[in-house]
Design an enzyme around this catalytic site. Structure first.
Site, PDB file in Angstrom:
ATOM      1  N   HIS A 161      37.948 -58.090   0.661  1.00 51.95           N
ATOM      2  CA  HIS A 161      38.007 -57.344   1.927  1.00 51.95           C
ATOM      3  C   HIS A 161      36.629 -56.868   2.389  1.00 51.95           C
ATOM      4  O   HIS A 161      36.507 -56.283   3.454  1.00 51.95           O
ATOM      5  CB  HIS A 161      38.928 -56.119   1.798  1.00 51.95           C
ATOM      6  N   CYS A 162      35.614 -57.088   1.567  1.00 52.46           N
ATOM      7  CA  CYS A 162      34.298 -56.579   1.931  1.00 52.46           C
ATOM      8  C   CYS A 162      33.464 -57.672   2.590  1.00 52.46           C
ATOM      9  O   CYS A 162      33.376 -58.787   2.079  1.00 52.46           O
ATOM     10  CB  CYS A 162      33.577 -56.045   0.695  1.00 52.46           C
TER      11      CYS A 162
END
Ligand SMILES: [Zn+2]
Length: 346
Positions: A161-162
């Site tokens: 998700h980064c």
């Protein structure tokens, strides 16, 4: 952030220099080592705060212990990672993003552990971010080993998700983007990289980072009804398989197999990053799917058989999935890969 912009070319040059100066690729893999990366520093434990997050934050250590118990490998045969430095992280991340992690409130938001906001930042750095930087260094090292040995496993990592400029969903560093940038830089023969993301959540971080990059093909199978529902990042997925809550083995496994073989035939990857999240397991309060432990083991076998069957190197990251039962299932899967001849001793 178009790839043809002048500014981006400058960025590319400086990231090349940063990769060249990094020490994450300078280690020599001992001939007796299995390309399995782990360090006790991966685990997050402090003052009980970790118990406020609905997950087993020592999953990584428990997986490693099971692998030792099962005699898959010994302590000495395990590869120890090096922590990614600020310069390593700048290969992908912006300085403002890294600076934002010096605020405990930002880290609390990214990790979704609210009380972290109340801790002095030096504690947050040592107890939360350092383990994640160590896992990030582990992912980058595992990328190199996978090219050299045909496969590798980082017992941690998979922070999908980064992206360069934004963390979220417990992911503070873009280890997948970083590992791919390092591989593309160091191995000229590799020009096509495929990400196979089978974590229950949509992998929006790397999808944003590689949005305009034809060298990277994304296959993502995820539950469409849960976090992050990132519509913008969906444009970065070449092969998107959207599932609903309650998906079972009978539906899931044939879908994985069909799409994976089609994706390989379509793109002919020369390197595969396998994000093997186990939050697809029945009972996972975040993934909300109904896959059995056997289904998880079979899924990993299908992926390794498909990729290694084409002689394509694969690096596996464990990503999400933090029920108490998860560590045992990941270890079972590694044992199954070994027993099926899909991974083996040096
Ligand atoms: Zn997940």
């Amino acid at each position: 952030m178009g790839i043809f912009g002048k500014e981006s070319r400058n960025d590319a040059r400086s990231s090349d220099t940063l990769i060249k100066n990094s020490s994450l690729y300078t280690f020599n893999l001992k001939t007796t080592s299995w390309p399995i990366v782990y360090d006790a520093g991966y685990n997050i434990t402090f003052m009980g705060v970790e118990k406020l997050h609905p997950f087993d934050s020592s999953k990584w250590g428990r997986v490693h212990n099971f692998l030792l118990d099962d005699k898959v490998l010994t302590e000495e045969e395990t590869v120890t990672p090096v922590e990614a430095t600020e310069e390593d992280l700048l290969v992908v991340h912006t300085q403002p993003y890294l600076n934002s992690l010096k605020w405990s409130a930002t880290v609390a938001q990214i990790t979704e552990v609210v009380p972290v906001a109340l801790l002095p930042n030096f504690v947050v750095q040592r107890k939360v971010l350092r383990p994640l930087r160590l896992q990030t260094g582990g992912s980058i090292m595992a990328g190199k080993m996978a090219v050299e040995r045909g496969w590798a496993l980082n017992i941690g990592g998979g922070f999908h998700h980064c992206s360069a400029e934004r963390g979220g969903g417990f992911c503070a560093y873009a280890d997948i983007t970083l590992l791919i940038k390092f591989v593309l830089h160091h191995f000229e023969q590799i020009k096509r990289v495929m990400i196979v993301d089978l974590d229950a959540h949509q992998g929006n971080g790397y999808a944003r980072d590689f949005m305009d990059d034809d060298r990277v093909y994304v296959m993502d199978v995820f539950n469409r009804n849960i976090y992050p529902q990132d519509g913008f990042a969906k444009a970065g997925i070449k092969r998107k398989v959207e599932l609903r809550c309650g998906t079972t083995d009978q539906e899931y496994l044939p879908l994985i197999k069909e799409h994976l073989y089609d994706a390989i035939n379509e793109f002919h990857p020369q390197f595969v990053v396998y994000n093997a999240g186990t939050d697809i397991l029945a009972g996972d309060c975040l993934g909300l799917m109904e896959i059995s432990p056997k289904g998880v083991v079979e899924r990993d076998r299908i992926v390794f058989a498909a990729v290694r069957g084409q002689n394509v190197p694969i690096v596996m990251l464990t990503s999400g999935g933090y029920q108490r039962s998860t560590a045992r299932i990941i270890a079972d899967s590694v044992v199954s890969l070994r027993d099926n001849g899909l991974i083996g001793p040096p």
